[in-house]
Scaffold this motif. Structure first.
Motif, short mmCIF file in Angstrom:
data_model
loop_
_atom_site.label_atom_id
_atom_site.label_comp_id
_atom_site.label_asym_id
_atom_site.label_seq_id
_atom_site.Cartn_x
_atom_site.Cartn_y
_atom_site.Cartn_z
N GLN A 1 0.79 -1.22 0.00
CA GLN A 1 0.00 0.00 0.00
C GLN A 1 0.83 1.28 0.00
O GLN A 1 0.32 2.34 -0.32
N GLY A 2 2.08 1.23 0.41
CA GLY A 2 2.90 2.43 0.46
C GLY A 2 4.18 2.21 1.24
O GLY A 2 4.55 1.08 1.55
N ALA A 3 4.84 3.32 1.56
CA ALA A 3 6.12 3.24 2.27
C ALA A 3 6.25 4.43 3.20
O ALA A 3 5.70 5.50 2.95
N VAL A 4 6.98 4.22 4.29
CA VAL A 4 7.30 5.29 5.22
C VAL A 4 8.79 5.25 5.53
O VAL A 4 9.40 4.18 5.53
N GLY A 5 9.35 6.42 5.76
CA GLY A 5 10.75 6.52 6.15
C GLY A 5 10.83 6.97 7.59
O GLY A 5 10.07 7.84 8.01
N LEU A 6 11.74 6.38 8.34
CA LEU A 6 11.93 6.76 9.73
C LEU A 6 13.29 6.33 10.21
O LEU A 6 14.04 5.68 9.48
N ARG A 7 13.65 6.72 11.41
CA ARG A 7 14.94 6.35 12.01
C ARG A 7 14.84 4.97 12.62
O ARG A 7 13.82 4.58 13.17
N ALA A 8 15.95 4.24 12.57
CA ALA A 8 16.01 2.91 13.17
C ALA A 8 16.38 3.01 14.64
O ALA A 8 17.25 3.79 15.02
N LYS A 9 15.70 2.22 15.43
CA LYS A 9 16.06 2.06 16.84
C LYS A 9 16.26 0.57 17.06
O LYS A 9 15.34 -0.22 16.86
N VAL A 10 17.46 0.17 17.41
CA VAL A 10 17.78 -1.25 17.61
C VAL A 10 17.42 -1.60 19.05
O VAL A 10 17.83 -0.92 19.99
N SER A 11 16.64 -2.66 19.21
CA SER A 11 16.10 -3.00 20.52
C SER A 11 16.01 -4.51 20.69
O SER A 11 15.51 -5.21 19.81
N ASP A 12 16.48 -5.01 21.83
CA ASP A 12 16.34 -6.43 22.12
C ASP A 12 14.92 -6.78 22.55
O ASP A 12 14.61 -7.94 22.79
N GLU A 13 14.04 -5.78 22.66
CA GLU A 13 12.65 -6.02 23.01
C GLU A 13 11.86 -6.63 21.85
O GLU A 13 10.82 -7.24 22.05
N MET A 14 12.35 -6.45 20.62
CA MET A 14 11.65 -6.94 19.44
C MET A 14 12.16 -8.33 19.07
O MET A 14 13.33 -8.64 19.24
N LEU A 15 11.26 -9.15 18.54
CA LEU A 15 11.65 -10.46 18.03
C LEU A 15 12.26 -10.30 16.64
O LEU A 15 11.89 -9.38 15.90
N THR A 16 13.16 -11.19 16.27
CA THR A 16 13.73 -11.17 14.94
C THR A 16 12.59 -11.35 13.94
O THR A 16 11.72 -12.19 14.12
N GLY A 17 12.59 -10.54 12.90
CA GLY A 17 11.54 -10.61 11.90
C GLY A 17 10.39 -9.64 12.15
O GLY A 17 9.46 -9.56 11.36
N GLN A 18 10.47 -8.87 13.22
CA GLN A 18 9.44 -7.89 13.52
C GLN A 18 10.03 -6.49 13.50
O GLN A 18 11.18 -6.29 13.86
N VAL A 19 9.22 -5.55 13.08
CA VAL A 19 9.57 -4.13 13.20
C VAL A 19 8.35 -3.44 13.80
O VAL A 19 7.23 -3.72 13.43
#
Length: 94
Positions: free
Chosen positions: A33-51
């Motif tokens: 449907q579209g795209a968004v641009g944003l800054r990356a924040k690396v976090s161990d709270e997220m599972l691999t494969g999720q954003v």
């Protein structure tokens, strides 16, 4: 994340390493449907494969990613990549 600050996409450290993304990099999150641009924040709270992209941030039109007619926007597939552009542009596809 501060509501008045810049929106950030959170991703797992392993996923960041696999995609060559570092904390603070500009990233592009794309769905059919579209795209968004944003800054990356690396976090161990997220599972691999999720954003995680905030849905209530005033400067982040995450709805551009949501499949039309979908009753929930909690989870859907997207493509994540490091952005070569130096802007936080947002695009909707028709």
């Amino acid at each position: 994340m501060a509501r008045g600050g810049e929106a950030a996409g959170r991703l797992n450290r392993a996923a960041a390493e696999m995609t060559g993304i570092a904390a603070g990099d500009l990233i592009r999150v794309t769905s059919p449907q579209g795209a968004v641009g944003l800054r990356a924040k690396v976090s161990d709270e997220m599972l691999t494969g999720q954003v995680f992209v905030p849905i209530h941030h005033p400067d982040q039109p995450v709805n551009r990613l949501v499949p039309f007619g979908r009753k929930t926007i909690k989870a859907f597939p997207v493509k994540l990549e490091r952005s070569e552009e130096n802007t936080l542009e947002h695009q909707a596809t028709q």
